[in-house]
Enzyme design. Structure first.
Site: not given
Ligand code: AMP
Length: 537
Positions: A181, A326, A434, A439
């Site tokens: 991420t 996550e 975003k 991202w």
């Protein structure tokens, strides 16, 4: 109670035993192909055998650069079931980040779609650990390539041992997958998914009050398989014997609309940008979408107007989910409680546009400087999460201290929680934008801008965008006596070689100063207000 192991291999054992006739429908470069689960599990095992013959051992990382299709699904199960770790790579990342994550995850083998291998060719000299490249293609002949050694996925499967069985020596806490991420600045961070986490998360996707995935569904995951395992759907759907429809490479809203109709899809999932595109397509064409029992929207906030159009004009119920890389990702989903069924339209839409109720199995709380926030829908604080499918560390310990404290994941999302327990995201503490579900690091853009010889300081904020939800705007203060007046074009030319195209700011605004806090940090909320006023948003 018995301590049986919750492993991915046990999930496909069930599929093989009870759903051999059910189907996987897959759109690839050459058209649509259909496989039964009997074929699919057979191909998964042969892939396991083929990878073993290429030297893959327990714990090795096998990377994929692939669209949503049957071969990617096969890797989802084969790689963890042979004890290795599936690394689904986001091919939209900049080359710099791709090189970083492939080396950081120490990928031994890369499984690559035919149309994506030129990307890997262009960085191959920087890849330190890759020992073999496998091209996933329908074509018998492999394309000319400088990748070495290179294999054809289908030829490997043809030659593989068709009596191969997956190992039973896997502990449920062994790693099964890894996904990266975005970091606020600099490097992406890896999240490891265990067999146990994926198993329990898949169970959660089947619960009636979450997504209610079942054997009778026909699911079409639009969310990429490199985004948190397509939100876990391929794992859950395969396990439950659900028919899966994979939209394949370069899908468009038209392709999605056609597939929804043709395969009588009942459930699909994607980010708001996808659903906004589909809405436009439904308005322009004539499609029968009556088979859909729900569309799941997540990754960014679902706009109220869009929810309303789907529900009122097309009769398609909308589910709004929230989660993170996550968190495997499902944390919460909007559900109208039984006693709320006759809410006025406005209140119902307001409810559906929030991030919903936490799913069974996960705990949440929100905290601010005064402690835990009051559940009054007004008090705001950072959302903290814990549970059996929530990561407790980043891979190799990167930036662990900020995100994982006292057994809670600190999300960087600022929320309110109301009397019904409904979460609403009101802000974000992480300095990220975003855009279309991907991202953009404002800090990385700021650092690049501030390295420009005429720039004194620069801050990047997001503005709302009807198509991409958020887009970056750069705010620049020039140095006193800058030699010449720098233009927007010049700034864009300067940034262009350093970033992926979609990272470039939509606007560059020149200012006399950037608002700051008492300790000299950029006051982004105030700046965003100024920018919105200036751009008349
Ligand atoms: P990722 O790790 O790329 O899946 O991004 C996770 C982040 O996306 C969350 O921490 C939120 O900031 C944002 N996010 C995910 N789902 C939603 C949603 N339904 N509404 C608003 N923001 C969301």
């Amino acid at each position: 109670m018995m301590d049986t192991q919750l492993t991915i291999a046990s999930m496909i054992k069930r599929t093989e035993q009870y759903f051999p006739k059910k189907e996987v429908i897959s759109r690839t470069q050459n058209g649509v192909q259909l496989f039964t689960y009997k074929d699919t599990v057979g191909r998964m095992k042969r892939l396991g055998s083929a990878l073993e013959s290429l030297g893959v051992k327990k714990g090795d990382r096998v990377g994929t650069l692939a669209w949503n299709h049957h071969r990617h699904l096969e890797a989802y199960f084969a790689v963890p079931s042979m004890g290795a770790v599936l690394h689904t790579i986001n091919f939209r990342l900049s080359k710099e980040h791709l090189i970083y994550i492939i080396n950081h995850a120490e990928n031994k083998i890369l499984l690559i779609d035919e149309d994506l291998f030129p990307l890997i060719e262009s960085i191959k000299d920087e890849l330190k650990t890759v020992e073999a490249y496998v091209i996933m293609t329908d074509n018998e002949r492999l394309p000319e390539t400088s990748l070495q050694p290179v294999y054809s996925y289908e030829q490997l499967l043809d030659k593989a041992d068709n009596t191969y069985e997956f190992t039973t020596k896997i502990d449920e806490n062994d790693p099964a997958g890894i996904c990266y991420t975005s970091g606020t600045t600099g490097k992406p961070k890896g999240v490891i998914y265990t067999h146990r986490g994926i198993y329990l998360h898949s169970m959660a996707l089947g619960m009636t009050d979450t997504l209610a995935l079942s054997e009778a569904d026909v699911v079409l995951p639009v969310v990429p398989m490199f985004h948190v395992n397509a939100w876990g759907m391929p794992f859950a759907a395969t396990w439950m014997g659900t028919t899966q429809v994979f939209p394949g490479p370069n899908m468009t809203p038209k392709i999605i609309a056609e597939m929804l109709e043709e395969y009588k899809v009942t459930f699909s999932a994607g980010v708001p940008t996808i659903w906004l595109g589909l809405l436009k397509e439904l308005e322009e064409g004539t499609y029968n979408t009556s088979s859909l029992r729900a569309l799941l929207c997540g990754g960014s906030a679902a706009p109220k107007g869009m929810i309303h159009m789907f529900e009122s004009k097309y009769g398609i119920p909308f589910l709004h989910g929230y989660g993170m890389t996550e968190t495997s990702p499902l944390v919460s989903v909007t559900r109208v409680k039984s006693y709320q069924s006759d809410l006025p339209v406005d209140e119902r839409l307001e409810l559906l546009s929030k991030q919903g109720l936490v799913v069974p199995g996960i705990e949440i709380k929100a905290v601010n400087e005064n402690g835990e926030v009051k559940p009054d829908g007004k008090d705001m604080g950072e959302l903290l999460i814990r549970g059996p499918w929530i990561a407790d560390a980043y891979y190799k310990g990167d930036s662990n201290s900020d995100a994982f404290q006292n057994g809670w994941l600190h999300t960087g999302d600022v929320v309110t929680i109301d009397e019904e327990g409904i979460i609403k995201i009101v802000d974000r503490t992480k300095d990220l934008i975003k855009s279309g579900g991907e991202w953009i690091s404002s800090v990385d853009l700021e650092n690049a801008l501030m390295a420009h010889e005429s720039v004194f300081e620069a801050a990047v904020v997001s503005i709302p965008d009807p198509k991409w939800q958020e887009r970056p705007v750069a705010c620049i203060v020039l140095k006193d006596g800058a030699q010449h007046k720098v233009t927007k074009d010049e700034i864009m030319e300067y940034l262009r070689p350093q970033f992926a195209k979609w990272w470039l700011p939509d606007e560059v605004l020149f200012m006399d100063e950037i608002p700051k806090t008492s300790v000299g940090k950029f006051l982004k909320a105030k700046l965003r207000e100024q920018v919105e006023k200036q751009l008349v948003i």
